[in-house]
Design a protein around this motif. Structure first.
Motif, PDB file in Angstrom:
ATOM      1  N   SER A 137     -15.471  -3.710  -4.123  1.00 34.39           N
ATOM      2  CA  SER A 137     -14.062  -3.611  -3.738  1.00 34.39           C
ATOM      3  C   SER A 137     -13.328  -4.935  -3.998  1.00 34.39           C
ATOM      4  O   SER A 137     -12.186  -4.919  -4.461  1.00 34.39           O
ATOM      5  N   ASN A 138     -13.988  -6.053  -3.709  1.00 40.23           N
ATOM      6  CA  ASN A 138     -13.361  -7.357  -3.964  1.00 40.23           C
ATOM      7  C   ASN A 138     -13.183  -7.604  -5.455  1.00 40.23           C
ATOM      8  O   ASN A 138     -12.170  -8.177  -5.882  1.00 40.23           O
ATOM      9  N   ILE A 139     -14.142  -7.164  -6.253  1.00 34.60           N
ATOM     10  CA  ILE A 139     -14.042  -7.334  -7.699  1.00 34.60           C
ATOM     11  C   ILE A 139     -12.891  -6.506  -8.257  1.00 34.60           C
ATOM     12  O   ILE A 139     -12.089  -6.984  -9.069  1.00 34.60           O
ATOM     13  N   CYS A 140     -12.767  -5.257  -7.800  1.00 39.01           N
ATOM     14  CA  CYS A 140     -11.664  -4.387  -8.263  1.00 39.01           C
ATOM     15  C   CYS A 140     -10.311  -4.963  -7.868  1.00 39.01           C
ATOM     16  O   CYS A 140      -9.365  -4.951  -8.665  1.00 39.01           O
ATOM     17  N   THR A 141     -10.224  -5.477  -6.657  1.00 37.68           N
ATOM     18  CA  THR A 141      -8.977  -6.092  -6.207  1.00 37.68           C
ATOM     19  C   THR A 141      -8.615  -7.279  -7.081  1.00 37.68           C
ATOM     20  O   THR A 141      -7.461  -7.439  -7.491  1.00 37.68           O
ATOM     21  N   ALA A 142      -9.588  -8.121  -7.399  1.00 40.56           N
ATOM     22  CA  ALA A 142      -9.338  -9.295  -8.238  1.00 40.56           C
ATOM     23  C   ALA A 142      -8.909  -8.888  -9.648  1.00 40.56           C
ATOM     24  O   ALA A 142      -8.026  -9.515 -10.238  1.00 40.56           O
ATOM     25  N   VAL A 143      -9.511  -7.832 -10.178  1.00 42.98           N
ATOM     26  CA  VAL A 143      -9.138  -7.360 -11.515  1.00 42.98           C
ATOM     27  C   VAL A 143      -7.693  -6.881 -11.523  1.00 42.98           C
ATOM     28  O   VAL A 143      -6.902  -7.230 -12.417  1.00 42.98           O
ATOM     29  N   PHE A 144      -7.292  -6.092 -10.529  1.00 46.85           N
ATOM     30  CA  PHE A 144      -5.911  -5.606 -10.472  1.00 46.85           C
ATOM     31  C   PHE A 144      -4.926  -6.738 -10.218  1.00 46.85           C
ATOM     32  O   PHE A 144      -3.823  -6.744 -10.777  1.00 46.85           O
ATOM     33  N   GLU A 145      -5.294  -7.718  -9.410  1.00 40.29           N
ATOM     34  CA  GLU A 145      -4.429  -8.879  -9.195  1.00 40.29           C
ATOM     35  C   GLU A 145      -4.243  -9.659 -10.495  1.00 40.29           C
ATOM     36  O   GLU A 145      -3.139 -10.087 -10.816  1.00 40.29           O
ATOM     37  N   GLY A 146      -5.331  -9.841 -11.233  1.00 44.24           N
ATOM     38  CA  GLY A 146      -5.253 -10.555 -12.505  1.00 44.24           C
ATOM     39  C   GLY A 146      -4.400  -9.829 -13.521  1.00 44.24           C
ATOM     40  O   GLY A 146      -3.589 -10.444 -14.223  1.00 44.24           O
ATOM     41  N   ILE A 147      -4.570  -8.512 -13.605  1.00 40.08           N
ATOM     42  CA  ILE A 147      -3.753  -7.727 -14.540  1.00 40.08           C
ATOM     43  C   ILE A 147      -2.282  -7.792 -14.153  1.00 40.08           C
ATOM     44  O   ILE A 147      -1.407  -7.998 -15.001  1.00 40.08           O
ATOM     45  N   GLY A 148      -1.986  -7.638 -12.876  1.00 41.06           N
ATOM     46  CA  GLY A 148      -0.592  -7.710 -12.409  1.00 41.06           C
ATOM     47  C   GLY A 148       0.024  -9.062 -12.667  1.00 41.06           C
ATOM     48  O   GLY A 148       1.171  -9.164 -13.127  1.00 41.06           O
ATOM     49  N   PHE A 149      -0.727 -10.128 -12.416  1.00 43.47           N
ATOM     50  CA  PHE A 149      -0.207 -11.469 -12.652  1.00 43.47           C
ATOM     51  C   PHE A 149       0.021 -11.709 -14.137  1.00 43.47           C
ATOM     52  O   PHE A 149       1.040 -12.280 -14.526  1.00 43.47           O
ATOM     53  N   GLY A 150      -0.908 -11.258 -14.971  1.00 40.74           N
ATOM     54  CA  GLY A 150      -0.745 -11.416 -16.409  1.00 40.74           C
ATOM     55  C   GLY A 150       0.481 -10.684 -16.933  1.00 40.74           C
ATOM     56  O   GLY A 150       1.224 -11.215 -17.761  1.00 40.74           O
ATOM     57  N   ILE A 151       0.715  -9.474 -16.444  1.00 37.97           N
ATOM     58  CA  ILE A 151       1.901  -8.706 -16.853  1.00 37.97           C
ATOM     59  C   ILE A 151       3.168  -9.411 -16.412  1.00 37.97           C
ATOM     60  O   ILE A 151       4.132  -9.535 -17.185  1.00 37.97           O
ATOM     61  N   CYS A 152       3.188  -9.894 -15.182  1.00 40.81           N
ATOM     62  CA  CYS A 152       4.367 -10.611 -14.679  1.00 40.81           C
ATOM     63  C   CYS A 152       4.643 -11.870 -15.494  1.00 40.81           C
ATOM     64  O   CYS A 152       5.796 -12.163 -15.827  1.00 40.81           O
ATOM     65  N   MET A 153       3.594 -12.608 -15.840  1.00 37.79           N
ATOM     66  CA  MET A 153       3.788 -13.823 -16.634  1.00 37.79           C
ATOM     67  C   MET A 153       4.287 -13.492 -18.037  1.00 37.79           C
ATOM     68  O   MET A 153       5.133 -14.199 -18.581  1.00 37.79           O
ATOM     69  N   TYR A 154       3.817 -12.412 -18.616  1.00 40.55           N
ATOM     70  CA  TYR A 154       4.285 -12.010 -19.937  1.00 40.55           C
ATOM     71  C   TYR A 154       5.763 -11.643 -19.894  1.00 40.55           C
ATOM     72  O   TYR A 154       6.530 -12.020 -20.787  1.00 40.55           O
ATOM     73  N   ILE A 155       6.172 -10.955 -18.852  1.00 37.50           N
ATOM     74  CA  ILE A 155       7.592 -10.602 -18.710  1.00 37.50           C
ATOM     75  C   ILE A 155       8.437 -11.864 -18.544  1.00 37.50           C
ATOM     76  O   ILE A 155       9.511 -11.995 -19.147  1.00 37.50           O
ATOM     77  N   VAL A 156       7.954 -12.817 -17.752  1.00 33.90           N
ATOM     78  CA  VAL A 156       8.696 -14.076 -17.560  1.00 33.90           C
ATOM     79  C   VAL A 156       8.822 -14.809 -18.890  1.00 33.90           C
ATOM     80  O   VAL A 156       9.889 -15.326 -19.225  1.00 33.90           O
ATOM     81  N   TYR A 157       7.738 -14.883 -19.654  1.00 33.08           N
ATOM     82  CA  TYR A 157       7.799 -15.551 -20.950  1.00 33.08           C
ATOM     83  C   TYR A 157       8.765 -14.853 -21.895  1.00 33.08           C
ATOM     84  O   TYR A 157       9.509 -15.517 -22.625  1.00 33.08           O
ATOM     85  N   LEU A 158       8.766 -13.531 -21.893  1.00 35.72           N
ATOM     86  CA  LEU A 158       9.693 -12.812 -22.773  1.00 35.72           C
ATOM     87  C   LEU A 158      11.138 -13.012 -22.357  1.00 35.72           C
ATOM     88  O   LEU A 158      12.029 -13.038 -23.205  1.00 35.72           O
TER      89      LEU A 158
END
Length: 163
Positions: A137-158
Motif C-alpha cells: 500500500s505504501n509503494i502504491c501511494t508513493a507511485v501515485f504521488e510521484g506520477i501526480g507530482f511529475g504531471i504537475c511539474m510538466y504542466i508548470v514547465y509548459l
C-alpha cells in the motif's frame, strides 16, 4: 536560491538577473530579521511554557515559508522572469526536455516520500523500517504521488514556455 529553484541561471539577461538579485536580497534581509525576532520571542515564551514556544515557532515558520513562496511566485509572474522564450524550431525539443525532467522529478519525489513515510511510520508507530518500506500500500501511494507530482511539474514547465 530563487535562481536554483527555477533552474533559470543560464537563461537570464542582465536586467532580469539584477531584478532577481534585488528581490533575493530583500527576501534574505526580511527572513534574517524574522529569524532573529522569532528566536527571541520563542526564548521568552519558553520561560513560561515550552509547548507554546514550539507551536509559535512551527506556526510562524510555516506562515513565513508560505508568504515567501507566494511572494516569489507573484514577483516572478509580475516581472515575467519565469517565462522561457524559444523559437518554434526549438519548441518541441524544449517540451521533450521538460518531459524528461518532469519524469525524473516525479521519480525523485515518489522515492523520497516513500522513504520519508517509512521513517515517519517507524518513529511514530515503533514499527520496523523494512516492513514499512516494503508494504504494498505504501509503494502504491508513493507511485501515485510521484506520477501526480511529475504531471504537475510538466504542466508548470509548459505554462512557462513561450513561443
Amino acid at each position: 536560491m530563487i535562481k536554483f529553484f527555477y533552474g533559470i541561471e543560464g537563461l537570464l539577461d542582465e536586467y532580469k538577473r539584477n531584478q532577481l538579485d534585488k528581490f533575493g536580497n530583500i527576501a534574505f534581509i526580511i527572513t534574517w530579521w524574522y529569524l532573529l525576532i522569532s528566536g527571541f520571542v520563542a526564548m521568552l515564551l519558553y520561560v513560561n511554557n515550552s509547548k507554546i514556544a514550539a507551536i509559535f515557532l512551527i506556526a510562524g515558520n510555516l506562515l513565513i515559508s508560505f508568504l515567501s513562496l507566494f511572494s516569489i511566485i507573484y514577483f516572478l509572474r509580475k516581472k515575467k522572469l519565469d517565462t522561457v522564450e524559444v523559437d518554434k524550431s526549438e519548441y518541441l525539443d524544449k517540451k521533450k526536455k521538460y518531459l524528461r525532467k518532469s519524469i525524473g522529478l516525479g521519480i525523485y519525489f515518489g522515492v523520497a516520500t516513500h522513504i520519508l513515510n517509512a521513517i515517519i511510520d517507524t518513529v511514530t508507530q515503533n514499527g520496523n523500517f523494512w516492513t514499512s518500506i516494503s508494504y504494498v500500500s505504501n509503494i502504491c501511494t508513493a507511485v501515485f504521488e510521484g506520477i501526480g507530482f511529475g504531471i504537475c511539474m510538466y504542466i508548470v514547465y509548459l505554462l512557462k514556455l513561450k513561443k
